[in-house]
Design a protein around this motif. Structure first.
Motif, PDB file in Angstrom:
ATOM      1  N   MET A   8       0.850  -1.174   0.000  1.00 10.69           N
ATOM      2  CA  MET A   8       0.000   0.000   0.000  1.00 10.69           C
ATOM      3  C   MET A   8       0.895   1.235   0.000  1.00 10.69           C
ATOM      4  SD  MET A   8      -2.863   1.262   2.788  1.00 10.69           S
ATOM      5  CE  MET A   8      -3.732  -0.276   2.727  1.00 10.69           C
ATOM      6  N   SER A   9       0.534   2.206  -0.807  1.00  4.95           N
ATOM      7  CA  SER A   9       1.356   3.409  -0.919  1.00  4.95           C
ATOM      8  C   SER A   9       1.239   4.249   0.348  1.00  4.95           C
ATOM      9  CB  SER A   9       0.913   4.242  -2.124  1.00  4.95           C
ATOM     10  OG  SER A   9      -0.319   4.879  -1.846  1.00  4.95           O
ATOM     11  N   GLU A  10       2.232   5.093   0.541  1.00  4.86           N
ATOM     12  CA  GLU A  10       2.223   5.974   1.713  1.00  4.86           C
ATOM     13  C   GLU A  10       1.039   6.938   1.665  1.00  4.86           C
ATOM     14  OE1 GLU A  10       5.063   9.267   3.885  1.00  4.86           O
ATOM     15  OE2 GLU A  10       5.990   7.784   2.572  1.00  4.86           O
ATOM     16  N   ALA A  11       0.690   7.401   0.469  1.00  2.00           N
ATOM     17  CA  ALA A  11      -0.457   8.316   0.332  1.00  2.00           C
ATOM     18  C   ALA A  11      -1.757   7.641   0.775  1.00  2.00           C
ATOM     19  CB  ALA A  11      -0.577   8.801  -1.115  1.00  2.00           C
ATOM     20  N   ARG A  12      -1.937   6.366   0.392  1.00  2.00           N
ATOM     21  CA  ARG A  12      -3.144   5.631   0.805  1.00  2.00           C
ATOM     22  C   ARG A  12      -3.148   5.379   2.302  1.00  2.00           C
ATOM     23  NH1 ARG A  12      -4.555   0.592  -2.632  1.00  2.00           N
ATOM     24  NH2 ARG A  12      -6.268   0.626  -1.152  1.00  2.00           N
ATOM     25  N   GLN A  13      -1.969   5.069   2.856  1.00  4.42           N
ATOM     26  CA  GLN A  13      -1.873   4.873   4.310  1.00  4.42           C
ATOM     27  C   GLN A  13      -2.220   6.161   5.044  1.00  4.42           C
ATOM     28  OE1 GLN A  13       2.101   3.398   4.897  1.00  4.42           O
ATOM     29  NE2 GLN A  13       1.425   1.275   4.904  1.00  4.42           N
ATOM     30  N   ASN A  14      -1.711   7.274   4.551  1.00  6.77           N
ATOM     31  CA  ASN A  14      -2.000   8.572   5.173  1.00  6.77           C
ATOM     32  C   ASN A  14      -3.489   8.903   5.091  1.00  6.77           C
ATOM     33  OD1 ASN A  14       0.656   8.996   5.935  1.00  6.77           O
ATOM     34  ND2 ASN A  14       1.148  10.191   4.106  1.00  6.77           N
ATOM     35  N   LEU A  15      -4.107   8.626   3.944  1.00  5.94           N
ATOM     36  CA  LEU A  15      -5.542   8.860   3.787  1.00  5.94           C
ATOM     37  C   LEU A  15      -6.329   7.998   4.776  1.00  5.94           C
ATOM     38  CD1 LEU A  15      -7.895  10.222   2.234  1.00  5.94           C
ATOM     39  CD2 LEU A  15      -7.837   8.223   0.696  1.00  5.94           C
ATOM     40  N   GLY A  16      -5.943   6.745   4.890  1.00  2.00           N
ATOM     41  CA  GLY A  16      -6.622   5.845   5.820  1.00  2.00           C
ATOM     42  C   GLY A  16      -6.471   6.295   7.267  1.00  2.00           C
ATOM     43  N   ARG A  17      -5.277   6.696   7.641  1.00  2.00           N
ATOM     44  CA  ARG A  17      -5.014   7.175   9.006  1.00  2.00           C
ATOM     45  C   ARG A  17      -5.829   8.442   9.284  1.00  2.00           C
ATOM     46  NH1 ARG A  17       0.177   8.018   8.535  1.00  2.00           N
ATOM     47  NH2 ARG A  17       0.565   5.795   8.435  1.00  2.00           N
ATOM     48  N   TRP A  18      -5.858   9.355   8.302  1.00  2.00           N
ATOM     49  CA  TRP A  18      -6.640  10.589   8.437  1.00  2.00           C
ATOM     50  C   TRP A  18      -8.115  10.251   8.625  1.00  2.00           C
ATOM     51  CZ3 TRP A  18     -10.444  12.485   5.131  1.00  2.00           C
ATOM     52  CH2 TRP A  18     -10.876  13.797   5.401  1.00  2.00           C
ATOM     53  N   GLY A  19      -8.635   9.327   7.836  1.00  2.00           N
ATOM     54  CA  GLY A  19     -10.032   8.925   7.948  1.00  2.00           C
ATOM     55  C   GLY A  19     -10.342   8.298   9.300  1.00  2.00           C
ATOM     56  N   GLU A  20      -9.445   7.470   9.796  1.00  2.00           N
ATOM     57  CA  GLU A  20      -9.659   6.856  11.113  1.00  2.00           C
ATOM     58  C   GLU A  20      -9.637   7.907  12.219  1.00  2.00           C
ATOM     59  OE1 GLU A  20      -6.909   3.620  11.551  1.00  2.00           O
ATOM     60  OE2 GLU A  20      -7.826   2.511   9.895  1.00  2.00           O
ATOM     61  N   ASP A  21      -8.743   8.886  12.109  1.00  2.00           N
ATOM     62  CA  ASP A  21      -8.713   9.986  13.087  1.00  2.00           C
ATOM     63  C   ASP A  21     -10.031  10.754  13.066  1.00  2.00           C
ATOM     64  OD1 ASP A  21      -6.087   9.353  13.785  1.00  2.00           O
ATOM     65  OD2 ASP A  21      -5.197  10.959  12.589  1.00  2.00           O
ATOM     66  N   LEU A  22     -10.503  11.065  11.868  1.00  2.00           N
ATOM     67  CA  LEU A  22     -11.759  11.797  11.709  1.00  2.00           C
ATOM     68  C   LEU A  22     -12.927  10.990  12.276  1.00  2.00           C
ATOM     69  CD1 LEU A  22     -12.918  14.420  10.469  1.00  2.00           C
ATOM     70  CD2 LEU A  22     -13.239  13.140   8.355  1.00  2.00           C
ATOM     71  N   ALA A  23     -12.957   9.690  11.986  1.00  2.00           N
ATOM     72  CA  ALA A  23     -14.030   8.827  12.483  1.00  2.00           C
ATOM     73  C   ALA A  23     -14.011   8.750  14.010  1.00  2.00           C
ATOM     74  CB  ALA A  23     -13.898   7.426  11.877  1.00  2.00           C
ATOM     75  N   ALA A  24     -12.833   8.630  14.599  1.00  2.00           N
ATOM     76  CA  ALA A  24     -12.727   8.555  16.063  1.00  2.00           C
ATOM     77  C   ALA A  24     -13.236   9.850  16.703  1.00  2.00           C
ATOM     78  CB  ALA A  24     -11.287   8.270  16.484  1.00  2.00           C
ATOM     79  N   ARG A  25     -12.856  10.986  16.137  1.00  2.00           N
ATOM     80  CA  ARG A  25     -13.338  12.269  16.674  1.00  2.00           C
ATOM     81  C   ARG A  25     -14.861  12.376  16.536  1.00  2.00           C
ATOM     82  NH1 ARG A  25      -8.740  14.219  13.986  1.00  2.00           N
ATOM     83  NH2 ARG A  25     -10.030  15.155  12.366  1.00  2.00           N
ATOM     84  N   TYR A  26     -15.377  11.946  15.404  1.00  2.00           N
ATOM     85  CA  TYR A  26     -16.823  11.962  15.165  1.00  2.00           C
ATOM     86  C   TYR A  26     -17.547  11.108  16.218  1.00  2.00           C
ATOM     87  CZ  TYR A  26     -21.215  10.356  13.133  1.00  2.00           C
ATOM     88  OH  TYR A  26     -22.524  10.011  12.953  1.00  2.00           O
TER      89      TYR A  26
END
Length: 120
Positions: A1-19
């Motif tokens: 998995m590319s670093e960009a996809r990993q970063n997108l996934g991590r960002w999404g998980e952070d956003l979901a946790a805050r939500y």
């Protein structure tokens, strides 16, 4: 998995946790690893233990984020959840949710599918 996809996934998980926290949930674990798979978020919604799969997409070219949680992914999540439940011996109601995030231009769109695996 590319670093960009990993970063997108991590960002999404952070956003979901805050939500979920804003909804009054308590986050118990993030990226919970078991020998048979990983759970993105394990949280409490009141007395219910919720296994949350987070899917983040930049656009709809490959379908909606929630469409990526197909039968094979569901089986993997269920196996990981069963392993964790057996190891920790929870005595509670369990549910499986999906948080789908579409990160296009502007504000990200969050869709929370409650009891996503029970809708089949």
């Amino acid at each position: 998995m590319s670093e960009a996809r990993q970063n997108l996934g991590r960002w999404g998980e952070d956003l979901a946790a805050r939500y979920l926290e804003r909804c009054g949930w308590r986050i118990l674990h993030r990226n919970l690893r078991t020998p048979v798979g990983e759970i993105d978020i394990l949280a409490r919604d009141g007395k219910t233990l919720v296994f949350v799969e987070v899917k983040t997409r930049r656009g709809l070219a490959f379908g909606t984020p929630q469409e990526a949680v197909g039968p094979a992914k569901r089986r993997q999540i269920l196996r990981a959840a069963q392993w964790h439940l057996a190891a920790v011996a929870y005595r509670t109601t369990v549910r499986f949710d999906v948080v789908a995030i579409l990160a296009g231009s502007g504000e990200p769109r969050i869709e929370h599918i409650v009891d996503a695996f029970g809708q089949d």
